[in-house]
Motif scaffolding. Structure first.
Motif, mmCIF file in Angstrom:
data_model
loop_
_atom_site.group_PDB
_atom_site.id
_atom_site.type_symbol
_atom_site.label_atom_id
_atom_site.label_comp_id
_atom_site.label_asym_id
_atom_site.label_seq_id
_atom_site.Cartn_x
_atom_site.Cartn_y
_atom_site.Cartn_z
ATOM 1 N N SER A 137 0.712 -1.269 -0.047
ATOM 2 C CA SER A 137 0.060 0.118 -0.008
ATOM 3 C C SER A 137 0.771 1.245 -0.048
ATOM 4 O O SER A 137 1.813 1.299 0.900
ATOM 5 N N ALA A 138 0.457 2.155 -1.003
ATOM 6 C CA ALA A 138 1.035 3.489 -0.784
ATOM 7 C C ALA A 138 -0.021 4.445 -0.517
ATOM 8 O O ALA A 138 -1.021 4.475 -1.126
ATOM 9 N N THR A 139 0.354 5.596 0.225
ATOM 10 C CA THR A 139 -0.612 6.653 0.720
ATOM 11 C C THR A 139 -0.834 7.781 -0.700
ATOM 12 O O THR A 139 -1.830 8.491 -0.493
ATOM 13 N N ALA A 140 0.200 7.682 -1.336
ATOM 14 C CA ALA A 140 0.353 9.015 -2.417
ATOM 15 C C ALA A 140 1.283 8.416 -3.581
ATOM 16 O O ALA A 140 1.893 7.442 -3.665
ATOM 17 N N ARG A 141 0.696 8.958 -4.781
ATOM 18 C CA ARG A 141 1.439 8.374 -5.967
ATOM 19 C C ARG A 141 2.662 8.714 -6.059
ATOM 20 O O ARG A 141 3.411 8.082 -6.709
ATOM 21 N N GLN B 191 5.029 8.267 -3.621
ATOM 22 C CA GLN B 191 5.554 7.017 -3.060
ATOM 23 C C GLN B 191 5.433 5.770 -3.897
ATOM 24 O O GLN B 191 6.448 5.238 -4.097
ATOM 25 N N VAL B 192 4.387 5.825 -4.831
ATOM 26 C CA VAL B 192 4.379 4.649 -5.890
ATOM 27 C C VAL B 192 5.890 4.783 -6.867
ATOM 28 O O VAL B 192 6.436 3.901 -7.067
ATOM 29 N N TYR C 293 0.344 0.135 -4.685
ATOM 30 C CA TYR C 293 -0.723 0.570 -5.372
ATOM 31 C C TYR C 293 -1.203 1.752 -4.430
ATOM 32 O O TYR C 293 -1.074 1.794 -3.146
ATOM 33 N N CYS C 294 -1.550 2.962 -5.098
ATOM 34 C CA CYS C 294 -2.271 4.067 -4.257
ATOM 35 C C CYS C 294 -3.561 4.032 -4.929
ATOM 36 O O CYS C 294 -3.912 3.958 -5.954
#
Length: 128
Positions: free
Chosen positions: A72-76, A78-79, A122-123
């Motif tokens: 899991s990512a909290t923001a794009r 981070q992806v 994924y975000c």
């Protein structure tokens, strides 16, 4: 409540896998929790949730065709950082950071780790 206690992926070259996961998961804010004895490494947020290890049966590590582990990512951003860090630390591209069509806000990137395991970040947040 989570549905898993932890997830394990096998690796033959623990040093290469550690460098890859320290960088790629670090970009997502997932901590390295240190070694799991001499045969693996632990990652998580406070408790071990993800483990890289040499298979206990002594057989070579292998990966499943079609099997993917998603983080899991909290923001794009981070992806994108996950993908960039993974590529810079021995990973190979399996899908550049980009929107995914199955949901309006899905944004993801895919990598293969040094052992060939397929992972992604994924975000589902809207926008950047």
């Amino acid at each position: 409540m989570a549905i898993f206690t932890h997830v394990c992926l096998g690796a033959q070259d623990l040093a290469a896998s550690k460098a890859f996961y320290d960088a790629a998961l670090g970009a997502l804010g997932i901590d390295s929790l240190g070694p799991m004895g001499e045969k693996g490494f632990l990652y998580g947020q406070g408790a071990p949730e993800f483990v890289i290890l040499e298979p206990a049966n002594g057989e070579p590590a292998c990966h499943a065709n079609g099997g993917t582990l998603g983080f899991s990512a909290t923001a794009r951003a981070q992806v994108r950082a996950f993908h960039e860090a993974g590529l810079a630390n021995g990973g190979t591209d399996e899908g550049a950071p980009d929107p995914r069509s199955f949901m309006p806000t899905a944004y993801a990137a895919y990598l293969r780790d040094p052992a060939g395991n397929k992972i992604c970040a994924y975000c589902f947040a809207d926008g950047e």
